[in-house]
Design a protein around this motif. Structure first.
Motif, mmCIF file in Angstrom:
data_model
loop_
_atom_site.group_PDB
_atom_site.id
_atom_site.type_symbol
_atom_site.label_atom_id
_atom_site.label_comp_id
_atom_site.label_asym_id
_atom_site.label_seq_id
_atom_site.Cartn_x
_atom_site.Cartn_y
_atom_site.Cartn_z
ATOM 1 N N VAL A 34 2.280 11.432 -8.824
ATOM 2 C CA VAL A 34 1.374 12.032 -10.061
ATOM 3 C C VAL A 34 0.203 13.081 -9.811
ATOM 4 C CG1 VAL A 34 1.682 9.861 -11.366
ATOM 5 C CG2 VAL A 34 -0.353 9.971 -9.950
ATOM 6 N N ASP A 35 -0.068 13.096 -8.328
ATOM 7 C CA ASP A 35 -1.288 13.940 -7.868
ATOM 8 C C ASP A 35 -0.754 14.525 -6.471
ATOM 9 O OD1 ASP A 35 -3.341 15.420 -7.676
ATOM 10 O OD2 ASP A 35 -4.796 13.585 -7.205
ATOM 11 N N PRO A 36 0.298 15.256 -6.591
ATOM 12 C CA PRO A 36 0.458 15.766 -5.105
ATOM 13 C C PRO A 36 -0.501 16.658 -4.281
ATOM 14 C CG PRO A 36 1.917 17.006 -6.695
ATOM 15 C CD PRO A 36 0.961 15.721 -7.563
ATOM 16 N N ASP A 37 -1.416 17.121 -4.986
ATOM 17 C CA ASP A 37 -2.380 18.085 -4.335
ATOM 18 C C ASP A 37 -3.550 17.191 -4.199
ATOM 19 O OD1 ASP A 37 -0.437 20.451 -4.254
ATOM 20 O OD2 ASP A 37 -1.030 20.828 -6.322
ATOM 21 N N GLY A 38 -3.849 16.132 -4.716
ATOM 22 C CA GLY A 38 -4.886 15.437 -4.561
ATOM 23 C C GLY A 38 -6.094 15.962 -5.111
ATOM 24 N N VAL A 39 -6.087 16.402 -6.360
ATOM 25 C CA VAL A 39 -7.078 17.148 -6.949
ATOM 26 C C VAL A 39 -7.753 16.304 -7.936
ATOM 27 C CG1 VAL A 39 -6.252 19.424 -6.558
ATOM 28 C CG2 VAL A 39 -5.639 18.427 -8.528
ATOM 29 N N LEU A 40 -7.040 15.174 -8.375
ATOM 30 C CA LEU A 40 -7.618 14.318 -9.513
ATOM 31 C C LEU A 40 -8.683 13.375 -9.040
ATOM 32 C CD1 LEU A 40 -4.165 13.286 -11.306
ATOM 33 C CD2 LEU A 40 -5.947 14.914 -12.261
ATOM 34 N N PRO A 41 -9.666 13.214 -9.895
ATOM 35 C CA PRO A 41 -10.541 12.017 -9.560
ATOM 36 C C PRO A 41 -9.813 10.728 -9.200
ATOM 37 C CG PRO A 41 -11.006 12.967 -11.434
ATOM 38 C CD PRO A 41 -9.886 13.480 -11.241
ATOM 39 N N PRO A 42 -10.473 9.757 -8.253
ATOM 40 C CA PRO A 42 -9.620 8.722 -7.920
ATOM 41 C C PRO A 42 -9.206 7.596 -9.006
ATOM 42 C CG PRO A 42 -11.415 9.038 -6.535
ATOM 43 C CD PRO A 42 -11.566 10.111 -7.619
ATOM 44 N N SER A 43 -10.201 7.576 -10.174
ATOM 45 C CA SER A 43 -9.939 6.655 -11.099
ATOM 46 C C SER A 43 -8.637 7.185 -12.005
ATOM 47 C CB SER A 43 -11.356 6.436 -12.049
ATOM 48 O OG SER A 43 -11.543 7.708 -12.431
ATOM 49 N N ARG A 63 -3.200 6.997 -13.612
ATOM 50 C CA ARG A 63 -1.583 7.818 -13.876
ATOM 51 C C ARG A 63 -0.683 7.129 -12.941
ATOM 52 N NH1 ARG A 63 -2.431 14.226 -14.513
ATOM 53 N NH2 ARG A 63 -4.078 14.188 -16.030
ATOM 54 N N ALA A 64 -0.877 6.842 -11.656
ATOM 55 C CA ALA A 64 -0.010 6.192 -10.678
ATOM 56 C C ALA A 64 0.425 4.723 -11.235
ATOM 57 C CB ALA A 64 -0.878 5.838 -9.457
ATOM 58 N N ARG A 86 0.669 -1.205 -0.003
ATOM 59 C CA ARG A 86 -0.181 -0.097 0.067
ATOM 60 C C ARG A 86 0.899 1.075 0.089
ATOM 61 N NH1 ARG A 86 -4.410 1.282 -2.252
ATOM 62 N NH2 ARG A 86 -3.444 3.599 -2.839
ATOM 63 N N ALA A 87 1.996 1.155 0.904
ATOM 64 C CA ALA A 87 2.776 2.429 0.811
ATOM 65 C C ALA A 87 3.524 2.653 -0.593
ATOM 66 C CB ALA A 87 3.946 2.180 2.100
ATOM 67 N N LEU A 88 3.979 1.765 -1.342
ATOM 68 C CA LEU A 88 4.374 1.754 -2.327
ATOM 69 C C LEU A 88 3.520 2.311 -3.477
ATOM 70 C CD1 LEU A 88 6.769 1.413 -4.099
ATOM 71 C CD2 LEU A 88 5.918 -1.066 -4.751
ATOM 72 N N LEU A 89 2.232 1.849 -3.457
ATOM 73 C CA LEU A 89 1.122 2.365 -4.490
ATOM 74 C C LEU A 89 0.975 3.856 -4.186
ATOM 75 C CD1 LEU A 89 -1.285 -0.612 -4.667
ATOM 76 C CD2 LEU A 89 0.221 0.202 -6.387
ATOM 77 N N ASP A 90 0.924 4.141 -2.730
ATOM 78 C CA ASP A 90 0.607 5.685 -2.441
ATOM 79 C C ASP A 90 1.657 6.472 -2.820
ATOM 80 O OD1 ASP A 90 -1.817 4.892 -1.196
ATOM 81 O OD2 ASP A 90 -0.752 4.898 0.886
ATOM 82 N N ARG A 91 3.134 6.046 -2.841
ATOM 83 C CA ARG A 91 4.109 6.881 -3.434
ATOM 84 C C ARG A 91 3.680 7.256 -4.578
ATOM 85 N NH1 ARG A 91 9.807 4.381 -4.854
ATOM 86 N NH2 ARG A 91 10.809 6.280 -5.974
ATOM 87 N N PHE A 92 3.433 6.469 -5.480
ATOM 88 C CA PHE A 92 3.193 6.705 -7.045
ATOM 89 C C PHE A 92 2.027 7.670 -7.060
ATOM 90 C CE2 PHE A 92 5.591 2.775 -7.434
ATOM 91 C CZ PHE A 92 6.672 3.556 -7.985
ATOM 92 N N GLU A 93 0.810 7.472 -6.265
ATOM 93 C CA GLU A 93 -0.203 8.138 -6.296
ATOM 94 C C GLU A 93 0.340 9.794 -5.989
ATOM 95 O OE1 GLU A 93 -3.474 6.696 -4.338
ATOM 96 O OE2 GLU A 93 -3.929 5.207 -5.540
ATOM 97 N N ARG A 94 0.994 9.989 -4.950
ATOM 98 C CA ARG A 94 1.530 11.069 -4.531
ATOM 99 C C ARG A 94 2.564 11.925 -5.536
ATOM 100 N NH1 ARG A 94 2.469 8.483 0.209
ATOM 101 N NH2 ARG A 94 4.511 8.297 -0.079
#
Length: 98
Positions: A42-51, A56-57, A32-40
């Motif tokens: 590609v979307d550091p501000d958390g503005v993209l829709p989850p899908s 992108r992650a 989970r931490a590895l996947l979270d790393r890539f989500e952060r």
């Protein structure tokens, strides 16, 4: 000695995994931490829709591991295989006529 420490650590790791009833659950936080790393990434501000963030992650993760594979292949091409102090020819050398 360093070699002894390495063997002791390897032994401890094998014993630990032998006692683990659910290996998948044990490693879930790391995955989970590895996947979270890539989500952060590609979307550091958390503005993209989850899908879209997940899509992108996924691509960022694939690019990361492809880059690792490329570097590994490049390093293997640079380093000759050494067995018992003797340098073995690389696969490219085996294909050449003698």
């Amino acid at each position: 000695m360093t070699a002894d420490r390495s063997l002791i650590a390897r032994l401890a790791a094998h014993e630990s995994w032998a006692k683990t009833a659910d290996p998948s659950a044990r490693t879930a936080p790391a995955r989970r931490a590895l996947l979270d790393r890539f989500e952060r990434q590609v979307d550091p501000d958390g503005v993209l829709p989850p899908s879209e963030r997940a899509r992108r992650a996924g691509h960022a993760r694939k690019a990361y591991f492809a880059r690792l594979a490329l570097r590994s292949a490049q390093a293997r091409r640079k380093t000759p295989d050494v067995v018992d102090g003797n340098v073995r020819p690389s696969r490219r050398d085996e294909d050449k006529p003698q």
